[in-house]
Design a protein around this motif. Structure first.
Motif, PDB file in Angstrom:
ATOM      1  N   LEU A 199       0.829  -1.201   0.000  1.00  0.00           N
ATOM      2  CA  LEU A 199       0.000   0.000   0.000  1.00  0.00           C
ATOM      3  C   LEU A 199       0.865   1.253   0.000  1.00  0.00           C
ATOM      4  CD1 LEU A 199      -2.740  -1.138   2.533  1.00  0.00           C
ATOM      5  CD2 LEU A 199      -2.912  -1.085   0.035  1.00  0.00           C
ATOM      6  N   ALA A 200       1.969   1.227   0.748  1.00  0.00           N
ATOM      7  CA  ALA A 200       2.884   2.362   0.767  1.00  0.00           C
ATOM      8  C   ALA A 200       3.489   2.599  -0.612  1.00  0.00           C
ATOM      9  CB  ALA A 200       3.985   2.135   1.802  1.00  0.00           C
ATOM     10  N   LEU A 201       3.870   1.534  -1.299  1.00  0.00           N
ATOM     11  CA  LEU A 201       4.429   1.655  -2.637  1.00  0.00           C
ATOM     12  C   LEU A 201       3.419   2.249  -3.614  1.00  0.00           C
ATOM     13  CD1 LEU A 201       6.271  -1.773  -2.835  1.00  0.00           C
ATOM     14  CD2 LEU A 201       7.388   0.471  -2.879  1.00  0.00           C
ATOM     15  N   LEU A 202       2.181   1.769  -3.543  1.00  0.00           N
ATOM     16  CA  LEU A 202       1.146   2.267  -4.446  1.00  0.00           C
ATOM     17  C   LEU A 202       0.860   3.745  -4.196  1.00  0.00           C
ATOM     18  CD1 LEU A 202      -1.172  -0.842  -4.224  1.00  0.00           C
ATOM     19  CD2 LEU A 202      -0.057  -0.030  -6.323  1.00  0.00           C
ATOM     20  N   ALA A 203       0.793   4.123  -2.915  1.00  0.00           N
ATOM     21  CA  ALA A 203       0.545   5.520  -2.582  1.00  0.00           C
ATOM     22  C   ALA A 203       1.695   6.408  -3.066  1.00  0.00           C
ATOM     23  CB  ALA A 203       0.346   5.672  -1.078  1.00  0.00           C
ATOM     24  N   ALA A 204       2.938   5.919  -2.907  1.00  0.00           N
ATOM     25  CA  ALA A 204       4.100   6.695  -3.333  1.00  0.00           C
ATOM     26  C   ALA A 204       4.133   6.893  -4.847  1.00  0.00           C
ATOM     27  CB  ALA A 204       5.379   6.002  -2.869  1.00  0.00           C
ATOM     28  N   ARG A 205       3.488   5.992  -5.580  1.00  0.00           N
ATOM     29  CA  ARG A 205       3.452   6.111  -7.037  1.00  0.00           C
ATOM     30  C   ARG A 205       2.251   6.919  -7.512  1.00  0.00           C
ATOM     31  NH1 ARG A 205       6.221   0.654  -9.594  1.00  0.00           N
ATOM     32  NH2 ARG A 205       8.047   0.729  -8.213  1.00  0.00           N
ATOM     33  N   GLY A 206       1.554   7.551  -6.597  1.00  0.00           N
ATOM     34  CA  GLY A 206       0.496   8.472  -6.965  1.00  0.00           C
ATOM     35  C   GLY A 206      -0.890   7.906  -7.051  1.00  0.00           C
ATOM     36  N   HIS A 207      -1.083   6.646  -6.647  1.00  0.00           N
ATOM     37  CA  HIS A 207      -2.411   6.049  -6.679  1.00  0.00           C
ATOM     38  C   HIS A 207      -3.185   6.399  -5.411  1.00  0.00           C
ATOM     39  CE1 HIS A 207      -1.220   3.861 -10.249  1.00  0.00           C
ATOM     40  NE2 HIS A 207      -0.141   3.441  -9.622  1.00  0.00           N
ATOM     41  N   ASP A 208      -4.502   6.426  -5.515  1.00  0.00           N
ATOM     42  CA  ASP A 208      -5.349   6.682  -4.363  1.00  0.00           C
ATOM     43  C   ASP A 208      -5.514   5.384  -3.577  1.00  0.00           C
ATOM     44  OD1 ASP A 208      -5.773   9.350  -5.054  1.00  0.00           O
ATOM     45  OD2 ASP A 208      -7.479   8.833  -6.334  1.00  0.00           O
ATOM     46  N   VAL A 209      -5.219   5.424  -2.286  1.00  0.00           N
ATOM     47  CA  VAL A 209      -5.282   4.231  -1.442  1.00  0.00           C
ATOM     48  C   VAL A 209      -6.271   4.461  -0.313  1.00  0.00           C
ATOM     49  CG1 VAL A 209      -3.993   2.710   0.109  1.00  0.00           C
ATOM     50  CG2 VAL A 209      -2.914   3.559  -1.987  1.00  0.00           C
ATOM     51  N   VAL A 210      -7.157   3.493  -0.132  1.00  0.00           N
ATOM     52  CA  VAL A 210      -8.111   3.498   0.977  1.00  0.00           C
ATOM     53  C   VAL A 210      -7.896   2.221   1.785  1.00  0.00           C
ATOM     54  CG1 VAL A 210     -10.535   3.552   1.671  1.00  0.00           C
ATOM     55  CG2 VAL A 210      -9.801   4.757  -0.395  1.00  0.00           C
ATOM     56  N   ILE A 211      -7.755   2.366   3.087  1.00  0.00           N
ATOM     57  CA  ILE A 211      -7.716   1.223   3.993  1.00  0.00           C
ATOM     58  C   ILE A 211      -9.037   1.194   4.735  1.00  0.00           C
ATOM     59  CG2 ILE A 211      -6.604   0.183   6.005  1.00  0.00           C
ATOM     60  CD1 ILE A 211      -4.007   1.576   5.147  1.00  0.00           C
ATOM     61  N   ALA A 212      -9.765   0.101   4.607  1.00  0.00           N
ATOM     62  CA  ALA A 212     -11.053  -0.045   5.287  1.00  0.00           C
ATOM     63  C   ALA A 212     -11.052  -1.319   6.119  1.00  0.00           C
ATOM     64  CB  ALA A 212     -12.196  -0.075   4.269  1.00  0.00           C
ATOM     65  N   THR A 213     -11.786  -1.276   7.208  1.00  0.00           N
ATOM     66  CA  THR A 213     -11.909  -2.467   8.049  1.00  0.00           C
ATOM     67  C   THR A 213     -13.381  -2.796   8.243  1.00  0.00           C
ATOM     68  OG1 THR A 213     -11.853  -1.153  10.100  1.00  0.00           O
ATOM     69  CG2 THR A 213      -9.763  -2.009   9.272  1.00  0.00           C
ATOM     70  N   MET A 214     -13.678  -4.063   8.266  1.00  0.00           N
ATOM     71  CA  MET A 214     -15.048  -4.487   8.520  1.00  0.00           C
ATOM     72  C   MET A 214     -15.483  -4.067   9.919  1.00  0.00           C
ATOM     73  SD  MET A 214     -16.158  -6.160   5.771  1.00  0.00           S
ATOM     74  CE  MET A 214     -17.232  -7.574   6.095  1.00  0.00           C
ATOM     75  N   THR A 215     -14.620  -4.276  10.911  1.00  0.00           N
ATOM     76  CA  THR A 215     -14.943  -3.928  12.286  1.00  0.00           C
ATOM     77  C   THR A 215     -14.061  -2.773  12.744  1.00  0.00           C
ATOM     78  OG1 THR A 215     -13.387  -5.149  13.704  1.00  0.00           O
ATOM     79  CG2 THR A 215     -15.124  -6.436  12.606  1.00  0.00           C
ATOM     80  N   ALA A 216     -14.442  -2.209  13.888  1.00  0.00           N
ATOM     81  CA  ALA A 216     -13.616  -1.175  14.508  1.00  0.00           C
ATOM     82  C   ALA A 216     -12.747  -1.741  15.618  1.00  0.00           C
ATOM     83  CB  ALA A 216     -14.504  -0.056  15.061  1.00  0.00           C
ATOM     84  N   GLY A 217     -12.693  -3.087  15.724  1.00  0.00           N
ATOM     85  CA  GLY A 217     -11.824  -3.718  16.720  1.00  0.00           C
ATOM     86  C   GLY A 217     -12.351  -3.640  18.130  1.00  0.00           C
ATOM     87  N   ASP A 218     -13.659  -3.763  18.309  1.00  0.00           N
ATOM     88  CA  ASP A 218     -14.283  -3.534  19.616  1.00  0.00           C
ATOM     89  C   ASP A 218     -13.989  -4.613  20.650  1.00  0.00           C
ATOM     90  OD1 ASP A 218     -17.083  -5.386  19.305  1.00  0.00           O
ATOM     91  OD2 ASP A 218     -16.220  -4.611  17.450  1.00  0.00           O
ATOM     92  N   CYS A 219     -13.461  -5.757  20.233  1.00  0.00           N
ATOM     93  CA  CYS A 219     -13.098  -6.800  21.208  1.00  0.00           C
ATOM     94  C   CYS A 219     -11.598  -6.848  21.486  1.00  0.00           C
ATOM     95  CB  CYS A 219     -13.565  -8.168  20.713  1.00  0.00           C
ATOM     96  SG  CYS A 219     -15.345  -8.407  20.744  1.00  0.00           S
ATOM     97  N   PRO A 230     -15.897  -2.134  24.949  1.00  0.00           N
ATOM     98  CA  PRO A 230     -15.983  -2.201  23.492  1.00  0.00           C
ATOM     99  C   PRO A 230     -16.124  -0.850  22.806  1.00  0.00           C
ATOM    100  CG  PRO A 230     -17.948  -3.125  24.529  1.00  0.00           C
ATOM    101  CD  PRO A 230     -16.938  -2.944  25.596  1.00  0.00           C
ATOM    102  N   GLN A 231     -16.918   0.059  23.338  1.00  0.00           N
ATOM    103  CA  GLN A 231     -17.085   1.354  22.690  1.00  0.00           C
ATOM    104  C   GLN A 231     -15.811   2.182  22.740  1.00  0.00           C
ATOM    105  OE1 GLN A 231     -20.576   3.096  24.559  1.00  0.00           O
ATOM    106  NE2 GLN A 231     -21.918   2.208  22.998  1.00  0.00           N
ATOM    107  N   GLU A 232     -15.136   2.162  23.896  1.00  0.00           N
ATOM    108  CA  GLU A 232     -13.930   2.967  24.032  1.00  0.00           C
ATOM    109  C   GLU A 232     -12.796   2.431  23.172  1.00  0.00           C
ATOM    110  OE1 GLU A 232     -11.345   6.024  25.396  1.00  0.00           O
ATOM    111  OE2 GLU A 232     -13.502   5.767  25.111  1.00  0.00           O
ATOM    112  N   ILE A 233     -12.585   1.112  23.163  1.00  0.00           N
ATOM    113  CA  ILE A 233     -11.494   0.574  22.358  1.00  0.00           C
ATOM    114  C   ILE A 233     -11.794   0.738  20.867  1.00  0.00           C
ATOM    115  CG2 ILE A 233     -12.325  -1.825  22.322  1.00  0.00           C
ATOM    116  CD1 ILE A 233      -8.653  -0.538  22.385  1.00  0.00           C
ATOM    117  N   ALA A 234     -13.067   0.656  20.477  1.00  0.00           N
ATOM    118  CA  ALA A 234     -13.418   0.889  19.073  1.00  0.00           C
ATOM    119  C   ALA A 234     -13.080   2.321  18.668  1.00  0.00           C
ATOM    120  CB  ALA A 234     -14.894   0.605  18.836  1.00  0.00           C
ATOM    121  N   ARG A 235     -13.365   3.268  19.553  1.00  0.00           N
ATOM    122  CA  ARG A 235     -13.034   4.669  19.258  1.00  0.00           C
ATOM    123  C   ARG A 235     -11.523   4.840  19.129  1.00  0.00           C
ATOM    124  NH1 ARG A 235     -10.928   8.826  21.380  1.00  0.00           N
ATOM    125  NH2 ARG A 235     -10.515   7.763  23.367  1.00  0.00           N
TER     126      ARG A 235
END
Length: 256
Positions: free
Chosen positions: A23-43, A50-55
């Protein structure tokens, strides 16, 4: 030509650990990079609810993405609550339509974690549905269907093995030796996970563990640090090597 790359994995830090260098290489070459996660890591904590760790983890994920000039998105699921069903598939399809990627990187279909495997199934199916205008996702997002199925790639599973310990061999490797410093910083941005990974995963230092994984993959092509990928080429999905072409000088075959 600039492309839009989406890495959609299960939890905050998965993308950085397994594909952060690419992802770093792609971004450095001028491409648009999005990192998305299904969860916010609440566990992912023994210290916070859960709410605080997700935040906390969403802030960490956004900070990690910003290191390479990428953006971060949360798809809206909770830990250990990702399942392949109708509503979930439509939710993920809606996310793809909103984020509009040319290339999607996602979890391996075989991995150690149920959230990783469910994410892989959902993202694979959503890539197909995202370009079908009659597949309705307006309950989640109003974005129109994609013009075509995006190119789809699976990142390595953790340690390069599935839950039974079987090796999952990559199709090709990306030489990430030149971007290990930003990759380290991206992983380090997930500071809240140090205690959690030590307790739950037995990882005393997750940066060192990440480097060990990259070295083991690099050894498959005679380089110091590598990240492995497999392109999904199911019927109707694009089979042209788009990701490989974007990083052509750094893509290496696996030694057999």
């Amino acid at each position: 030509m600039k492309k839009r790359i989406l890495c959609l994995h299960a939890h905050p830090d998965d993308a950085e650990l397994l594909a952060g260098g690419t992802l770093a290489l792609l971004a450095a070459r001028g491409h648009d990079v999005v990192i998305a996660t299904m969860t916010a890591g609440d566990c992912g904590s023994v210290e916070y609810g859960p709410q605080e760790i997700a935040r906390i983890r969403q802030v960490e994920a956004a900070n990690a993405a910003a290191i390479i000039g990428a953006e971060y998105q949360w798809v809206g699921f909770s830990d250990l609550a990702i399942f392949s069903d109708d509503g979930s598939r439509r939710r993920v399809t809606a996310a793809l339509r909103r984020l509009r990627p040319d290339i999607v990187l996602t979890a391996s279909p075989r991995d150690y974690h149920c959230d990783h495997e469910a994410t892989s199934v959902l993202v694979t199916d959503a890539c197909f549905g995202a370009s079908a205008p009659n597949y309705l996702t307006q309950a989640y997002d109003q974005s129109p269907a994609l013009p075509a199925i995006p190119h789809l790639y699976y990142v390595d599973p953790a340690e390069g093995i599935d839950r039974e310990g079987n090796t999952i061999a990559p199709q090709f490797l990306v030489n990430v030796g030149g971007v290990m410093e930003p990759k380290r910083k991206m992983v380090e941005a997930h500071e809240s996970q140090r205690n959690w990974l030590r307790k739950q995963h037995g990882m005393d230092n997750f940066v060192e563990t990440m480097e060990t994984w990259c070295r083991s993959r690099g050894a498959l092509a005679g380089i110091e640090f590598g990240e492995g990928f497999r392109q999904y080429g199911g019927h109707a999905y694009p089979r042209t090597p788009l990701l490989q072409e974007l990083l052509a000088d750094l893509v290496l075959p696996v030694r057999r």
